[in-house]
Enzyme design. Structure first.
Site: not given
Length: 348
Positions: A113, A127, A130-131, A304-306, A309
């Site tokens: 991202s 922006h 791709y995931r 647990g998300a950062r 980021s």
């Protein structure tokens, strides 16, 4: 490559793509500070690498260096763990391939991202994302012993790329969209118009009645099952190999779609009036990302998300004015941009 799991192939690809994009951006302004490389570990499972550009705050009385970029980030993440039933229920609303599962299941997600905010008001923000996402069965004892995941229950790819200018240069819009169309067309004639329309719909700010930018393409839930955005006889990437080839073509097109525009506009003379408008447009960017963007909302709710980021996408500075007069004159450059944001155009 059939013996290499798709999750590993995507992880390897986005790691290389991250290096390529950061290197290309650093070459645009070789005298600027390098992107900061920040590797991190997710305690619940996984890792990531955030490559972030920011100019250090100078001491009082010292002017900051004039850099092409003001803020930017090119991040990858490779995370895994258990997906609880409430998260599965939320996902099913947007992903028809997800079965109705009542227990927690293993998941794997990896992606790249990026958001780039140039300093010059004439250089557009961009922006891209791709995931790959995978839900699996619990691994068998044999799979656990071999360090392998369980059998996939559902999988899909998603992503896209979009451009957000403060001032409209039609040649830039045409170049950006034409590059994307050239990626899409070999994979099916319906791919570009379908994903372009989806992008225009997704990046719309309902409370403003306008789009965040001039679009690009956007897609989600791309797998080997029927897709609600395509007719049954539409040619499109369908198998895992076809979709991964499309993802790689799209990712590889980022640098040629955007860097020539950045190089062309980064040093255009500008004034305080144009900077003020740029900051107002960045305010709209913030509104969309915090109020409507699915990825931001999902990330903020993930255990647990950062956070650093996730919020990397926000600009360093933005502005809101009460009933601003900028953009109200339809013959002004600001008004001409708003006209396109309220009525999306076919650029390719």
């Amino acid at each position: 490559m059939a013996d290499v799991p798709m999750r590993k192939r995507v992880e390897d690809y986005i790691s290389k793509l991250q290096d390529d994009i950061v290197s290309a951006l650093e070459k645009v302004d070789p005298n600027a500070p390098a992107f900061k490389r920040d590797a991190w570990i997710r305690p619940q499972g996984g890792r990531g690498l955030s490559c972030v550009f920011a100019v250090p705050v100078p001491p009082p009385g010292v002017a900051p260096p004039e850099t092409v970029l003001e803020k930017g980030g090119v991040n990858i993440s490779v995370v895994h763990g258990m997906l609880p039933p409430p998260a599965i229920k939320q996902m099913r609303a947007d992903h028809s391939s997800v079965p109705d599962i009542q227990t927690s299941v293993p998941f794997f997600a990896t992606g790249i991202s990026l958001v780039i905010h140039p300093r010059n008001p004439h250089a557009p923000t961009v922006h891209a994302n791709y995931r790959y996402f995978e839900i699996t069965e619990q691994p068998t004892e044999e799979e656990q012993a071999a360090g392998k995941p369980g059998k996939p229950v559902a999988w899909w790819f998603g992503g896209g790329c979009d451009l957000t200018p403060s001032y409209l240069y039609e040649e830039d819009a045409e170049h950006f969209h034409r590059t994307i169309k050239d990626v899409c067309t070999p994979h099916g004639a319906a791919v570009y118009p379908t994903f372009k329309k989806w992008c225009d719909e997704y990046f719309f700010i309902p409370h403003r009645g306008e789009s965040r930018g001039i679009g690009g393409f956007f897609f989600d839930d791309l797998c080997d099952e029927p897709h609600k955005r395509f007719a049954a006889n539409d040619a499109r990437p369908n198998s895992p190999e076809e979709i991964f080839a499309f993802i790689k073509a799209a990712g590889d097109a980022f640098v040629p779609s955007y860097v020539p525009i950045l190089e062309r506009r980064a040093r255009t003379p500008s004034d305080e009036h144009e900077r003020r408008w740029q900051l107002l447009r960045r305010g709209r960017y913030v509104e969309f990302n915090l109020v409507y963007d699915r990825g931001t909302k999902f990330g903020l709710m993930t255990p647990g998300a950062r956070i650093e980021s996730i919020l990397m996408s926000l600009p360093e500075t933005a502005r809101w004015e009460y009933a601003s007069e900028l953009g109200t004159d339809p013959d002004s450059r600001e008004g001409k941009l708003l006209e396109v944001l309220k009525s999306p155009r076919d650029w390719a």
